[in-house]
Design a protein around this motif. Structure first.
Motif, PDB file in Angstrom:
ATOM      1  N   GLY A 226       0.799  -1.207   0.000  1.00  0.00           N
ATOM      2  CA  GLY A 226       0.000   0.000   0.000  1.00  0.00           C
ATOM      3  C   GLY A 226       0.837   1.265   0.000  1.00  0.00           C
ATOM      4  N   HIS A 227       0.134   2.389  -0.144  1.00  0.00           N
ATOM      5  CA  HIS A 227       0.817   3.667  -0.287  1.00  0.00           C
ATOM      6  C   HIS A 227       1.490   4.132   1.000  1.00  0.00           C
ATOM      7  N   ASP A 228       1.101   3.572   2.152  1.00  0.00           N
ATOM      8  CA  ASP A 228       1.650   4.014   3.423  1.00  0.00           C
ATOM      9  C   ASP A 228       2.824   3.155   3.884  1.00  0.00           C
ATOM     10  N   PHE A 229       3.478   2.468   2.941  1.00  0.00           N
ATOM     11  CA  PHE A 229       4.516   1.528   3.371  1.00  0.00           C
ATOM     12  C   PHE A 229       5.674   2.227   4.072  1.00  0.00           C
ATOM     13  N   GLU A 230       5.967   3.485   3.735  1.00  0.00           N
ATOM     14  CA  GLU A 230       7.054   4.197   4.409  1.00  0.00           C
ATOM     15  C   GLU A 230       6.777   4.324   5.900  1.00  0.00           C
ATOM     16  N   ASP A 231       5.573   4.765   6.233  1.00  0.00           N
ATOM     17  CA  ASP A 231       5.220   4.928   7.638  1.00  0.00           C
ATOM     18  C   ASP A 231       5.201   3.575   8.346  1.00  0.00           C
ATOM     19  N   ARG A 232       4.713   2.546   7.665  1.00  0.00           N
ATOM     20  CA  ARG A 232       4.646   1.226   8.278  1.00  0.00           C
ATOM     21  C   ARG A 232       6.035   0.681   8.543  1.00  0.00           C
ATOM     22  N   GLU A 233       6.933   0.837   7.578  1.00  0.00           N
ATOM     23  CA  GLU A 233       8.290   0.310   7.770  1.00  0.00           C
ATOM     24  C   GLU A 233       9.011   1.044   8.891  1.00  0.00           C
ATOM     25  N   ALA A 234       8.836   2.367   8.967  1.00  0.00           N
ATOM     26  CA  ALA A 234       9.499   3.134  10.033  1.00  0.00           C
ATOM     27  C   ALA A 234       8.943   2.746  11.396  1.00  0.00           C
ATOM     28  N   ALA A 235       7.619   2.618  11.479  1.00  0.00           N
ATOM     29  CA  ALA A 235       7.013   2.237  12.758  1.00  0.00           C
ATOM     30  C   ALA A 235       7.463   0.841  13.181  1.00  0.00           C
ATOM     31  N   THR A 236       7.541  -0.071  12.219  1.00  0.00           N
ATOM     32  CA  THR A 236       7.993  -1.430  12.531  1.00  0.00           C
ATOM     33  C   THR A 236       9.442  -1.424  13.005  1.00  0.00           C
ATOM     34  N   ALA A 237      10.286  -0.627  12.349  1.00  0.00           N
ATOM     35  CA  ALA A 237      11.698  -0.564  12.738  1.00  0.00           C
ATOM     36  C   ALA A 237      11.841  -0.060  14.168  1.00  0.00           C
TER      37      ALA A 237
ATOM     38  N   GLY B 215      19.085  -3.742   3.527  1.00  0.00           N
ATOM     39  CA  GLY B 215      18.504  -2.623   2.798  1.00  0.00           C
ATOM     40  C   GLY B 215      19.019  -2.573   1.375  1.00  0.00           C
ATOM     41  N   GLY B 216      18.955  -1.391   0.763  1.00  0.00           N
ATOM     42  CA  GLY B 216      19.341  -1.265  -0.639  1.00  0.00           C
ATOM     43  C   GLY B 216      20.471  -0.281  -0.864  1.00  0.00           C
ATOM     44  N   LEU B 217      21.285  -0.539  -1.891  1.00  0.00           N
ATOM     45  CA  LEU B 217      22.344   0.396  -2.288  1.00  0.00           C
ATOM     46  C   LEU B 217      21.731   1.684  -2.818  1.00  0.00           C
ATOM     47  N   HIS B 218      22.312   2.815  -2.424  1.00  0.00           N
ATOM     48  CA  HIS B 218      21.801   4.096  -2.902  1.00  0.00           C
ATOM     49  C   HIS B 218      22.890   5.158  -2.750  1.00  0.00           C
ATOM     50  N   PRO B 219      22.864   6.187  -3.576  1.00  0.00           N
ATOM     51  CA  PRO B 219      23.816   7.283  -3.414  1.00  0.00           C
ATOM     52  C   PRO B 219      23.537   8.032  -2.117  1.00  0.00           C
ATOM     53  N   ASP B 220      24.584   8.595  -1.519  1.00  0.00           N
ATOM     54  CA  ASP B 220      24.395   9.340  -0.272  1.00  0.00           C
ATOM     55  C   ASP B 220      23.649  10.651  -0.500  1.00  0.00           C
ATOM     56  N   LYS B 221      23.927  11.293  -1.630  1.00  0.00           N
ATOM     57  CA  LYS B 221      23.299  12.584  -1.896  1.00  0.00           C
ATOM     58  C   LYS B 221      22.460  12.473  -3.166  1.00  0.00           C
ATOM     59  N   ALA B 222      21.192  12.201  -2.982  1.00  0.00           N
ATOM     60  CA  ALA B 222      20.284  12.070  -4.123  1.00  0.00           C
ATOM     61  C   ALA B 222      18.857  12.162  -3.616  1.00  0.00           C
ATOM     62  N   ASP B 223      17.963  12.549  -4.504  1.00  0.00           N
ATOM     63  CA  ASP B 223      16.538  12.590  -4.193  1.00  0.00           C
ATOM     64  C   ASP B 223      15.994  11.181  -4.416  1.00  0.00           C
TER      65      ASP B 223
ATOM     66  N   GLN C 246      11.047   2.896  -9.757  1.00  0.00           N
ATOM     67  CA  GLN C 246      11.414   4.216  -9.231  1.00  0.00           C
ATOM     68  C   GLN C 246      12.777   4.182  -8.559  1.00  0.00           C
ATOM     69  N   SER C 247      13.118   3.040  -7.966  1.00  0.00           N
ATOM     70  CA  SER C 247      14.416   2.922  -7.286  1.00  0.00           C
ATOM     71  C   SER C 247      15.571   2.783  -8.265  1.00  0.00           C
ATOM     72  N   LEU C 248      15.276   2.578  -9.554  1.00  0.00           N
ATOM     73  CA  LEU C 248      16.332   2.431 -10.557  1.00  0.00           C
ATOM     74  C   LEU C 248      16.794   3.770 -11.123  1.00  0.00           C
ATOM     75  N   GLN C 249      16.252   4.863 -10.610  1.00  0.00           N
ATOM     76  CA  GLN C 249      16.575   6.182 -11.157  1.00  0.00           C
ATOM     77  C   GLN C 249      17.982   6.642 -10.810  1.00  0.00           C
TER      78      GLN C 249
ATOM     79  N   SER D 272      13.876   7.615  -4.327  1.00  0.00           N
ATOM     80  CA  SER D 272      12.488   7.199  -4.457  1.00  0.00           C
ATOM     81  C   SER D 272      11.939   6.841  -3.083  1.00  0.00           C
ATOM     82  N   MET D 273      10.625   6.745  -2.971  1.00  0.00           N
ATOM     83  CA  MET D 273      10.023   6.388  -1.689  1.00  0.00           C
ATOM     84  C   MET D 273      10.551   5.051  -1.189  1.00  0.00           C
ATOM     85  N   HIS D 274      10.688   4.114  -2.137  1.00  0.00           N
ATOM     86  CA  HIS D 274      11.156   2.777  -1.777  1.00  0.00           C
ATOM     87  C   HIS D 274      12.552   2.832  -1.170  1.00  0.00           C
ATOM     88  N   MET D 275      13.493   3.482  -1.854  1.00  0.00           N
ATOM     89  CA  MET D 275      14.864   3.530  -1.357  1.00  0.00           C
ATOM     90  C   MET D 275      14.968   4.430  -0.135  1.00  0.00           C
ATOM     91  N   ARG D 276      14.177   5.508  -0.108  1.00  0.00           N
ATOM     92  CA  ARG D 276      14.180   6.388   1.061  1.00  0.00           C
ATOM     93  C   ARG D 276      13.719   5.631   2.304  1.00  0.00           C
TER      94      ARG D 276
END
Length: 502
Positions: free
Chosen positions: A94-105, A124-132, A278-281, A134-138
């Motif tokens: 669902g669209h609220d997965f960010e809040d759910r994952e943070a609350a679970t953590a 977790g996932g590989l990501h650049p340190d300075k980048a905007d 979105q995470s492939l950006q 995606s919701m998934h990677m964030r």
């Protein structure tokens, strides 16, 4: 190319009590038997314990019923545990997965602190340190930060796309390569990625239990084999023996549009393809090799991308797919309403299509392999075009569609996906109950049973639908004429297939 080497699980120097969150998922379901082989005492926390009934290692672990959404059962599961592997992700929920994952953590970290847990291990996932991001990677990055900032030492691994039989990344690449010889693609296909074999991901997760000291930080893990996403698909096609694939790069980002397109041509639902694409950006490559200072690389080295693909295809050919990407979605979904027994149907409007046929000369043992092999590449034994049209429609409205397939072509276990169905109950050679996961206004099941009858057997095929509101009743009225064509043919063709295989 050098042949892939077999895995060897070394006994742990210090066997621990390990709690695995997400043991019914793609990674967790493969990690548990490795922990056991290494000599650890393993607990698993799952929302639906019945999913573990037919897992080979079920009798070797302590099973706890835990709901991470509210923490019910988590304290009991964590009490006495020394290590917690946090492998639950809510990406497809669902669209609220960010809040759910943070609350679970936060809930996991607080419970681990109270229980005196020595270490949390997170993937977790590989990501650049300075980048905007995606919701998934964030969200993945935020979960890692929450755990690292807690009072419990945390090892947070960060991996790129994971290549293994049944993984979401592998299935996405495979189906894109199989479907499209010429793929118009947004500019993200020129980004770089460092894939990692699931075998090596599991190696790091297992070895993290034995890390000395209170290490508390994130570690990038990768194969050291960096490719562009376009090269990932082209290389897979070459390894799989397909004709050359061509990728036409367009000067457009279009993450949402390409996520929808990937959802249409792969088994993955839109709820998964949209955040994945979105995470492939951004590039997903390791920034350092610091992990080597705490965990030595595998004795035979890390698999490169080509080796990973060959090993995944080999596992599938051998029928050795222990878990698949949909395992995570199955555990995160709310507990399904089981098929009601006849006396409990009072007060509910129930529609059924119930057919029983007697097959002289066929035993339940002879009929069962065809029943258990239904779906996937074997199809549904009646009017393939109608099933395909319904599958495309389901995908367009946000369902899983028909191309999700099966874990294995000839064997099932409770919890396995079968196209848009899921195995709810399984009694080999007697009964198979499938619960529908298609988008429909109501709850639906498809049941197959066999019973001995003299020198033959009785075969019962029953479709059950409990509508939700007027839309559900209208739906049943619309599909009923098609059922009268599909279901009789299905029963007869199942028997015919069993006759041929005798």
């Amino acid at each position: 190319m050098e042949q892939s080497h077999p895995e060897a699980i070394e006994p742990s120097r210090h066997p621990r009590t390990v709690l695995v969150l997400g043991a019914t998922g793609y990674i967790g379901g493969r990690l548990v038997p490795r922990l056991l082989q290494a000599g650890h005492r393993v607990r698993v926390a799952v929302r639906s314990p019945h999913k573990l009934e037919q897992v080979p290692w079920a009798d070797d672990v302590d099973i706890h019923r835990v709901d991470l959404d509210d923490g019910d059962g988590l304290v009991e599961a964590a009490t006495g545990a020394e290590i917690i592997h946090h492998l639950v992700h809510s990406m497809g929920s669902g669209h609220d997965f960010e809040d759910r994952e943070a609350a679970t953590a936060r809930r996991v970290a607080e419970t681990a602190e109270a229980a005196g847990v020595r270490r949390i291990v997170y993937l977790g996932g590989l990501h650049p340190d300075k980048a905007d991001l995606s919701m998934h990677m964030r969200s993945r990055a935020e979960v890692g930060r929450i755990l690292i900032d807690s009072s419990v030492p945390t090892v947070a691994f960060q991996a790129g796309i994971i290549i293994g039989s049944g993984s979401a990344s592998f299935e996405m690449v495979r189906h894109l390569a199989l479907t499209l010889r010429l793929m118009p693609a947004p500019r993200w296909v020129t980004n770089h990625v460092e894939p990692l074999a699931v075998r090596d991901v599991l190696y790091y997760l297992l070895r993290a239990v034995d890390i000395d000291g209170d290490v508390n930080r994130a570690f990038d893990i990768g194969s050291h084999d960096v490719l562009k996403y376009a090269e990932i698909m082209k290389t897979f096609a070459a390894i799989a023996g397909l004709k050359p694939r061509h990728v036409l790069t367009l000067p457009l980002p279009a993450p949402t549009l390409s996520g929808i397109w990937v959802g249409l041509v792969t088994p993955l639902p839109f709820t998964l393809t949209l955040p994945l694409v979105q995470s492939l950006q951004e590039d997903a490559v390791t920034k350092d090799r610091d992990v080597d200072s705490v965990i030595s690389p595998p004795p035979d080295g890390l698999l490169n991308y080509e080796q990973s693909v060959r090993l995944a295809l080999q596992r599938e050919a051998e029928g050795a797919v222990d878990t698949n990407w949909d395992a995570d979605a199955g555990e995160l979904a709310q507990a399904a309403k089981p098929l009601p027994n006849d006396p409990e149907w009072a007060g509910e409007r129930v529609f059924t299509d119930d057919r029983t046929l007697r097959f002289p000369g066929l035993t339940p043992e002879q009929l069962w392999p065809v029943i258990e092999g239904i779906g996937g590449r074997n199809g549904w034994y009646s009017w393939p075009l109608a099933w395909k049209v319904r599958g495309v429609w389901d995908k367009l409205v946000g369902g899983v569609g028909l191309n999700r397939g099966r874990r294995l072509p000839d064997r099932l276990r409770v919890g396995d996906p079968v196209d848009w169905w899921r195995v709810e109950e399984l009694d080999p050679e007697h009964r198979l109950l499938l619960r529908a996961e298609m988008r429909v206004s109501g709850s639906a099941w498809l049941e197959f049973t066999t019973t001995e009858a003299g020198r033959g057997c009785d075969f019962r095929q029953r479709a059950v639908f409990i509508p939700k509101g007027i839309r559900g009743r209208l739906y049943w009225g619309f599909v009923s004429p098609f059922h009268r064509l599909i279901f009789p043919a299905m029963a007869k063709n199942i028997a015919g297939a069993a006759e041929k295989s005798r």
